[in-house]
Write a protein that holds these residues in place. Structure first.
Motif, PDB file in Angstrom:
ATOM      1  N   UNK A 161       0.837  -1.202   0.000  1.00 29.92           N
ATOM      2  CA  UNK A 161       0.000   0.000   0.000  1.00 29.92           C
ATOM      3  C   UNK A 161       0.877   1.261   0.000  1.00 29.92           C
ATOM      4  N   UNK A 162       1.926   1.265   0.835  1.00 33.28           N
ATOM      5  CA  UNK A 162       2.818   2.433   0.913  1.00 33.28           C
ATOM      6  C   UNK A 162       3.438   2.732  -0.450  1.00 33.28           C
ATOM      7  N   UNK A 163       3.948   1.695  -1.103  1.00 30.21           N
ATOM      8  CA  UNK A 163       4.639   1.922  -2.369  1.00 30.21           C
ATOM      9  C   UNK A 163       3.683   2.391  -3.459  1.00 30.21           C
ATOM     10  N   UNK A 164       2.538   1.742  -3.563  1.00 26.70           N
ATOM     11  CA  UNK A 164       1.603   2.150  -4.616  1.00 26.70           C
ATOM     12  C   UNK A 164       1.051   3.551  -4.356  1.00 26.70           C
ATOM     13  N   UNK A 165       0.746   3.846  -3.112  1.00 31.85           N
ATOM     14  CA  UNK A 165       0.197   5.168  -2.802  1.00 31.85           C
ATOM     15  C   UNK A 165       1.224   6.265  -3.054  1.00 31.85           C
ATOM     16  N   UNK A 166       2.425   6.019  -2.540  1.00 34.86           N
ATOM     17  CA  UNK A 166       3.464   7.039  -2.671  1.00 34.86           C
ATOM     18  C   UNK A 166       3.832   7.273  -4.136  1.00 34.86           C
ATOM     19  N   UNK A 220       0.125   7.394  -6.645  1.00 29.76           N
ATOM     20  CA  UNK A 220      -0.954   8.329  -6.328  1.00 29.76           C
ATOM     21  C   UNK A 220      -0.375   9.701  -5.991  1.00 29.76           C
ATOM     22  N   UNK A 221       0.591   9.747  -5.017  1.00 30.45           N
ATOM     23  CA  UNK A 221       1.138  11.051  -4.608  1.00 30.45           C
ATOM     24  C   UNK A 221       2.077  11.636  -5.663  1.00 30.45           C
ATOM     25  N   UNK A 222       3.047  10.811  -6.106  1.00 33.87           N
ATOM     26  CA  UNK A 222       4.056  11.358  -7.026  1.00 33.87           C
ATOM     27  C   UNK A 222       3.549  11.397  -8.459  1.00 33.87           C
ATOM     28  N   UNK A 223       3.032  10.281  -8.915  1.00 35.66           N
ATOM     29  CA  UNK A 223       2.485  10.202 -10.270  1.00 35.66           C
ATOM     30  C   UNK A 223       1.041   9.735 -10.170  1.00 35.66           C
ATOM     31  N   UNK A 224       0.070  10.627 -10.361  1.00 32.95           N
ATOM     32  CA  UNK A 224      -1.331  10.246 -10.092  1.00 32.95           C
ATOM     33  C   UNK A 224      -1.910   9.326 -11.166  1.00 32.95           C
ATOM     34  N   UNK A 225      -1.412   8.105 -11.197  1.00 33.13           N
ATOM     35  CA  UNK A 225      -1.880   7.134 -12.187  1.00 33.13           C
ATOM     36  C   UNK A 225      -3.100   6.376 -11.653  1.00 33.13           C
ATOM     37  N   UNK A 226      -3.096   6.113 -10.340  1.00 30.92           N
ATOM     38  CA  UNK A 226      -4.195   5.356  -9.735  1.00 30.92           C
ATOM     39  C   UNK A 226      -5.182   6.319  -9.078  1.00 30.92           C
TER      40      UNK A 226
END
Lengths: 305, 391
Positions: free
Chosen positions: A29-34, A37-43
């Protein structure tokens, strides 16, 4: 990729189906969110859909900002069923994405590529409906040939079955991998076995409806996870075989194939080039020895008469 | 205004609570960096992959001046607004963990567990995240900030990476902060003298079997250790001999033909460090004179004692910042990166970021909660140096 996604006005959901994954879920979750979502809003959303974990899976996932759901709370009026396929099926109802990415929650070396590697082909290639992940990391960079393929069940069960009945589907290097991204319009059209057969049935159904051109495959480099015991693989194989035979029956394949295919296809890789290796395996039969004239003569089988 | 009043520092101190809150909101970014960096093995002399990863991070954050120097150090510069000075933040990029060890990390809401996470994957992750944090708090420094992930720091590396950078960089460093994963509150401003060595004992493969049972490289090494233990150390200047690791032999039932001891001499006095080293050298020669054994002493790393005084404005300001965070400053001397800065006369301190456990083991862990304070401390010290109140 994010720009193109936004241009197409696509929504993308990541679904992590879980059952007692407290040791790996936090990092996923940390890796996908960071990263996505946060850095590159793909999700647009990260959702954990759980089969009823008894450990801290949901607590940890929620702490790190994932949306968490118990599969049984989604569509609660339906008769409850339990299994990974059930979680995936219910995610179609719960999540909002035009594309849903499924990633198993037990991956120890999780990396953002597990999501963006699967999403890329769907964003850039409109004809692609279903992107499947595979794993292949060469141990050395020399040009030696190495076997390339899936786990034990893939090589012992799925690949021989596909070779016999659906030779084209043998092009899928890891048919049972739990990492794939699919367009909603495809997901909503296919039925889902609730257990181990879900990946197999997806491939058969998408192949049946859209043909091979609907598939793309992404090399996700390497996947580290705990190995299952042979007994567990037996259970998994039974579920897959059941799904496979049911589908074959529905598709009329078992009745029409009087002569089965005799080409068995596996993969080998040289550097980053994947080659199909075809084995002509003809399980020809010999009649009983006592039907052979020479044998009958040598052992005097006809003399006694 | 009394000499004890410092309105600029007071302003920085007053911003700490907001900074801690901001850091909490950046948790995922730091933890993701920590997992990605920490899972990339980086044993001393083999740091390339970790450095390349870090440089990718810097480039993604828009830092234009990024490079890898001849020694493999990863370097990036956050441009200041025209100030003349260069402030350096360094974290050693190597770990004591072999690349053969499983480097997968586990993240829970309270801690991160994995080999090398505290020493010093967290330090490098902080380096990777720092430009992002500064962007998020809209802090553009007056002076340039040089970020360096230093290679060849530990063991036989002997700070080669950092020494090379300081010797060859075109950017003169005014002051420096060395970042270590643990422990929060650590404030090292002095380096003690140090000399590291390895003693290897060997006996011939065909040893005197008439002495069956009593002959072994381990026994020879034991003799060396006993003699080192007999060396009398004075109370002052403070000195000690650390017996770090010992290894030897292959199995239960075969005589060990080699055995080795790695040790470190620490002292506040250069003279005493040398004297102890000479004494150990004599011991190895003495034991070698026995039948058949060879005992070899190899010294491969040394540090000169030195540093900045307790009353130095850099130490004083940092102490106040740490105290303001409700943490008790621990002023332990260091044998780490400080030594290189001392050699090049750069005022420097070492700071820790959080609490950790099982240091050096495969299940090494760090606590997440104290990190927010640890980062706030680092940023406050950067602001203090940048604002010119540490000179």
């Amino acid at each position: 990729m994010v720009e193109e996604k936004e241009r197409q006005n696509l929504k993308i959901s990541l679904c992590l189906p879980t059952l007692n994954e407290e040791s790996t879920i936090g990092k996923e979750v940390v890796l996908f969110r960071s990263e996505l979502m946060s850095r590159y809003p793909l999700l647009d959303e990260i959702a954990v859909i759980d089969s009823g974990s008894t450990d801290k899976t949901l607590e940890i996932a929620s702490n790190f900002g994932a949306d968490t759901y118990l599969a049984s709370d989604i569509l609660p009026d339906l008769e409850p069923k339990k299994g990974k396929g059930e979680n995936l099926w219910k995610s179609i109802y719960q999540l909002k994405g035009d594309i849903i990415v499924f990633v198993d929650a037990d991956i120890k070396n999780i990396h953002p590529r597990f999501a963006y590697g699967l999403i890329g082909p769907l964003i850039y290639r409109p004809e692609v409906q279903y992107v499947k992940g595979f794993y292949d990391r060469p141990l050395t960079l020399s040009n030696v040939t190495r076997p390339s393929g899936g786990g034990r069940v893939t090589e012992i069960l799925t690949r021989p079955l596909f070779s016999l009945f659906f030779p084209e589907l043998t092009a899928i290097i890891q048919p049972l991998s739990g990492e794939y991204a699919v367009r909603r319009n495809v997901l909503e059209e296919i039925s889902f076995p609730i257990g181990y057969g879900v990946e197999t049935s997806h491939l058969l159904d998408v192949y049946g409806k859209y043909g091979m051109q609907a598939f793309a495959q992404s090399d996700l480099d390497q996947r580290i996870h705990d190995n299952k015991s042979t007994r567990d693989l037996g259970k998994m194989s039974f579920g897959i075989l059941q799904t496979f035979l049911t589908r074959c029956k529905e598709m009329g394949v078992l009745d029409t194939h009087k002569d089965y295919e005799t080409v068995f296809r596996q993969f080998q890789a040289v550097s980053s080039d994947y080659q199909v290796v075809e084995h002509h395996i003809i399980e020809d039969e010999r009649p009983p020895m006592n039907t052979i004239a020479e044998y009958r003569e040598k052992f005097g089988l006809d003399k006694s008469k | 205004m009394t000499p004890y009043e410092n309105p600029e520092l007071d302003l920085i101190l007053s911003e700490l609570p907001a900074l801690i809150e901001k850091n909490k909101s950046l948790r995922d970014i730091l933890l993701a960096n920590l997992a990605i960096i920490g899972e990339t093995p980086s044993p001393t002399f083999k740091e390339e992959n970790r450095i390349r990863l870090l440089l990718d991070r810097f480039t993604e954050l828009g830092l234009s001046k990024t490079s890898i120097d001849e020694m493999g150090n990863g370097v990036a510069v956050i441009d200041g607004q025209g100030g003349d000075n260069n402030l350096m933040i360094v974290a050693h990029a190597d770990t004591i963990v072999s690349e053969k060890i499983n480097h997968n990390y586990t993240i829970t809401p309270d801690e991160v567990i994995g080999p090398g996470v505290a020493d010093n994957s967290l330090g490098v992750a902080v380096l990777a995240t720092l430009p992002y944090i500064l962007q998020q708090i809209d802090y553009v420094p007056q002076n340039n900030i040089i970020l360096v992930a230093a290679t060849r720091s530990l063991g036989r590396g002997n700070l080669e990476g950092l020494r090379f950078f300081l010797a060859n960089s075109k950017l003169p460093v005014k002051q420096a902060i060395s970042v270590e994963g643990v422990r929060l509150g650590r404030l090292s401003h002095k380096s003690i003298g140090m000399l590291r060595g390895e003693i290897t004992c060997k006996i011939p493969e065909q040893y005197d079997w008439s002495r069956f049972g009593s002959s072994s490289a381990i026994l020879t090494l034991n003799e060396v250790i006993n003699k080192i233990n007999d060396i009398r150390l004075p109370k002052r200047p403070k000195s000690s001999i650390v017996m770090g690791t010992i290894s030897g032999g292959n199995s239960f039932n075969s005589i060990a033909t080699t055995a080795s001891l790695r040790f470190e001499i620490r002292s506040e006095s250069v003279q005493l460090t040398r004297e102890i080293a000479e004494r150990i050298d004599e011991i190895t020669a003495e034991v070698t004179s026995g039948a058949g054994e060879t005992v070899r002493l190899d010294t491969f790393a040394s540090r000169e004692p030195g540093g900045i005084p307790f009353s130095h404005p850099l130490v004083r300001s940092t102490r106040k910042i740490i105290q303001e965070l409700g943490v008790e400053p621990r002023l332990a001397p260091s044998t780490s990166e400080l030594a290189a800065f001392i050699d090049y006369n750069v005022p420097a301190i070492t700071l820790g970021i959080t609490e950790g456990e099982h240091l050096g083991d495969d299940n090494e862990s760090i606590r997440i909660e104290p990190i927010y304070k640890g980062l706030a401390q680092l940023i406050a010290v950067i602001k203090a140096i940048d604002g010119g109140i540490c000179e």
